[in-house]
Design a protein around this motif. Structure first.
Motif, PDB file in Angstrom:
ATOM      1  N   ASN A 152      51.169  39.693  28.346  1.00  0.00           N
ATOM      2  CA  ASN A 152      49.790  39.302  28.769  1.00  0.00           C
ATOM      3  C   ASN A 152      49.620  38.979  30.118  1.00  0.00           C
ATOM      4  N   PRO A 153      50.161  39.601  31.052  1.00  0.00           N
ATOM      5  CA  PRO A 153      49.942  39.209  32.483  1.00  0.00           C
ATOM      6  C   PRO A 153      48.508  39.489  32.899  1.00  0.00           C
ATOM      7  N   ASN A 154      48.230  38.728  34.017  1.00  0.00           N
ATOM      8  CA  ASN A 154      47.014  39.369  34.828  1.00  0.00           C
ATOM      9  C   ASN A 154      47.532  40.454  35.702  1.00  0.00           C
ATOM     10  N   LEU A 155      46.858  41.373  35.722  1.00  0.00           N
ATOM     11  CA  LEU A 155      47.051  42.506  36.588  1.00  0.00           C
ATOM     12  C   LEU A 155      46.032  42.756  37.797  1.00  0.00           C
ATOM     13  N   TYR A 156      46.475  43.501  38.918  1.00  0.00           N
ATOM     14  CA  TYR A 156      45.712  43.439  39.964  1.00  0.00           C
ATOM     15  C   TYR A 156      46.258  44.797  40.760  1.00  0.00           C
ATOM     16  N   TRP A 157      45.011  45.685  41.366  1.00  0.00           N
ATOM     17  CA  TRP A 157      45.321  46.495  42.440  1.00  0.00           C
ATOM     18  C   TRP A 157      44.725  46.169  43.624  1.00  0.00           C
ATOM     19  N   TYR A 158      45.509  46.196  44.714  1.00  0.00           N
ATOM     20  CA  TYR A 158      45.066  46.096  46.023  1.00  0.00           C
ATOM     21  C   TYR A 158      45.088  47.155  46.917  1.00  0.00           C
ATOM     22  N   ARG A 159      44.364  47.126  48.038  1.00  0.00           N
ATOM     23  CA  ARG A 159      44.551  48.523  48.886  1.00  0.00           C
ATOM     24  C   ARG A 159      44.703  47.664  50.358  1.00  0.00           C
ATOM     25  N   ASP A 179      41.395  46.426  28.394  1.00  0.00           N
ATOM     26  CA  ASP A 179      40.149  46.699  28.288  1.00  0.00           C
ATOM     27  C   ASP A 179      39.386  45.804  28.802  1.00  0.00           C
ATOM     28  N   GLN A 180      39.882  45.082  29.470  1.00  0.00           N
ATOM     29  CA  GLN A 180      39.141  43.973  30.450  1.00  0.00           C
ATOM     30  C   GLN A 180      39.527  44.068  32.178  1.00  0.00           C
ATOM     31  N   ILE A 181      38.722  44.880  32.518  1.00  0.00           N
ATOM     32  CA  ILE A 181      38.859  45.230  34.026  1.00  0.00           C
ATOM     33  C   ILE A 181      37.659  45.086  35.014  1.00  0.00           C
ATOM     34  N   SER A 182      37.838  44.550  35.660  1.00  0.00           N
ATOM     35  CA  SER A 182      36.747  44.054  36.780  1.00  0.00           C
ATOM     36  C   SER A 182      37.002  44.658  38.131  1.00  0.00           C
ATOM     37  N   SER A 183      35.981  45.092  38.533  1.00  0.00           N
ATOM     38  CA  SER A 183      35.891  45.929  39.702  1.00  0.00           C
ATOM     39  C   SER A 183      35.264  45.291  40.776  1.00  0.00           C
ATOM     40  N   GLU A 184      36.064  45.117  41.947  1.00  0.00           N
ATOM     41  CA  GLU A 184      35.493  44.321  42.920  1.00  0.00           C
ATOM     42  C   GLU A 184      34.656  45.096  44.094  1.00  0.00           C
ATOM     43  N   VAL A 185      34.955  46.104  44.304  1.00  0.00           N
ATOM     44  CA  VAL A 185      34.324  46.856  45.259  1.00  0.00           C
ATOM     45  C   VAL A 185      33.958  48.340  44.757  1.00  0.00           C
ATOM     46  N   PRO A 186      32.840  48.804  45.006  1.00  0.00           N
ATOM     47  CA  PRO A 186      32.152  50.001  44.517  1.00  0.00           C
ATOM     48  C   PRO A 186      32.936  51.112  45.522  1.00  0.00           C
ATOM     49  N   SER A 229      39.153  54.324  40.040  1.00  0.00           N
ATOM     50  CA  SER A 229      38.835  53.499  38.700  1.00  0.00           C
ATOM     51  C   SER A 229      40.011  52.815  38.079  1.00  0.00           C
ATOM     52  N   ALA A 230      40.249  52.201  37.331  1.00  0.00           N
ATOM     53  CA  ALA A 230      41.424  51.424  36.980  1.00  0.00           C
ATOM     54  C   ALA A 230      41.628  51.661  35.356  1.00  0.00           C
ATOM     55  N   SER A 231      42.483  51.550  34.795  1.00  0.00           N
ATOM     56  CA  SER A 231      42.716  51.390  33.155  1.00  0.00           C
ATOM     57  C   SER A 231      43.780  50.723  32.693  1.00  0.00           C
ATOM     58  N   ARG A 232      43.796  50.021  31.695  1.00  0.00           N
ATOM     59  CA  ARG A 232      44.823  49.252  31.180  1.00  0.00           C
ATOM     60  C   ARG A 232      45.199  49.722  29.750  1.00  0.00           C
ATOM     61  N   PRO A 233      45.989  51.043  29.575  1.00  0.00           N
ATOM     62  CA  PRO A 233      46.139  51.341  28.315  1.00  0.00           C
ATOM     63  C   PRO A 233      47.133  50.591  27.279  1.00  0.00           C
ATOM     64  N   GLN A 234      47.983  49.859  27.902  1.00  0.00           N
ATOM     65  CA  GLN A 234      48.924  48.681  27.617  1.00  0.00           C
ATOM     66  C   GLN A 234      48.873  47.659  28.133  1.00  0.00           C
TER      67      GLN A 234
END
Lengths: 112, 110
Positions: free
Chosen positions: A30-37, A54-61, A65-70
């Motif tokens: 149950n970590p918090n996960l992030y994508w940065y560019r 299934d709890q993903i927040s988008s910060e920048v339009p 897209s991002a997914s968390r299947p597991q």
């Protein structure tokens, strides 16, 4: 101990092609996960974060897209890449909001 | 929500001191500092929490002024290994994820 891996490390893609970057965390649940560019002149830009499946927040339009299947897997995708998608993509995790961020090795994407 | 860092770049001679500033327009819960070497992932330096504290890590320390929504990173008697890009990251009172500034490039020369 906890580890984070992301792949591929480097990729060169033509404009309009799809993208899939994968990130996996081991040794924790149950970590918090992030994508940065990271693009030139823009520092570390937060793209997505997830506090659970299934709890993903988008910060920048954007074109991504991002997914968390597991629980410990985080995927960054695009259906059609743009030149502006080029950059260094970093996956990261932490245990709580104020905790240390642990970064993956990074994926360098060049869109031609 | 991106914090503002200053200066953008600094060049030091070995042994000199430097200060990197980070400010936010929003109320902050915490400030994080990271250092990144070229082509590598950022490495954690320290976290400062709401309450206005100061922390130290060998010759690198930081302060957090909650009222001014500002943090400063102090590098004393700089070493060649201090070279890299320093990022501050902030978490707002109502936020969740860490937002980073654009970074400060630090070069320490012999």
């Amino acid at each position: 101990s906890q580890t984070i891996h992301q792949w591929p490390a480097t990729l060169v893609q033509p404009v309009g092609s799809p993208l899939s970057l994968e990130c996996t965390v081991e040794g924790t649940s149950n970590p918090n996960l992030y994508w940065y560019r990271q693009a030139a002149g823009r520092g570390l830009q937060l793209l997505f974060y997830s506090i659970g499946i299934d709890q993903i927040s988008s910060e920048v339009p954007q074109n991504l897209s991002a997914s968390r299947p597991q629980d410990r897997q985080f995927i960054l995708s695009s259906k059609k890449l743009l030149l502006s998608d080029s950059g260094f993509y970093l996956c990261a995790f932490d245990y709580r909001v104020t905790g240390e961020l642990f970064f993956g090795e990074g994926s360098r994407l060049t869109v031609l | 929500q991106q914090p503002v860092q200053s200066p953008q770049a600094v060049i030091l001679r070995e042994g000199e001191d430097a200060v990197i500033n980070c400010s936010s327009s929003k109320a902050l819960y915490s400030v994080h500092w990271y250092r990144q070497k070229h082509g590598e992932a950022p490495v954690f330096l320290m976290i400062l929490l709401k309450g206005g504290e100061q922390k130290g890590h060998e010759k690198i320390s930081a302060s957090f002024n909650e009222k001014k929504q500002q943090s400063s990173l102090y590098l004393t008697a700089s070493q060649l290994s201090y070279s890299g890009t320093y990022f501050c990251g902030t978490v707002g009172n109502s936020g969740y994820a860490l937002n980073f500034g654009k970074g400060t490039s630090l070069l320490v020369t012999p």
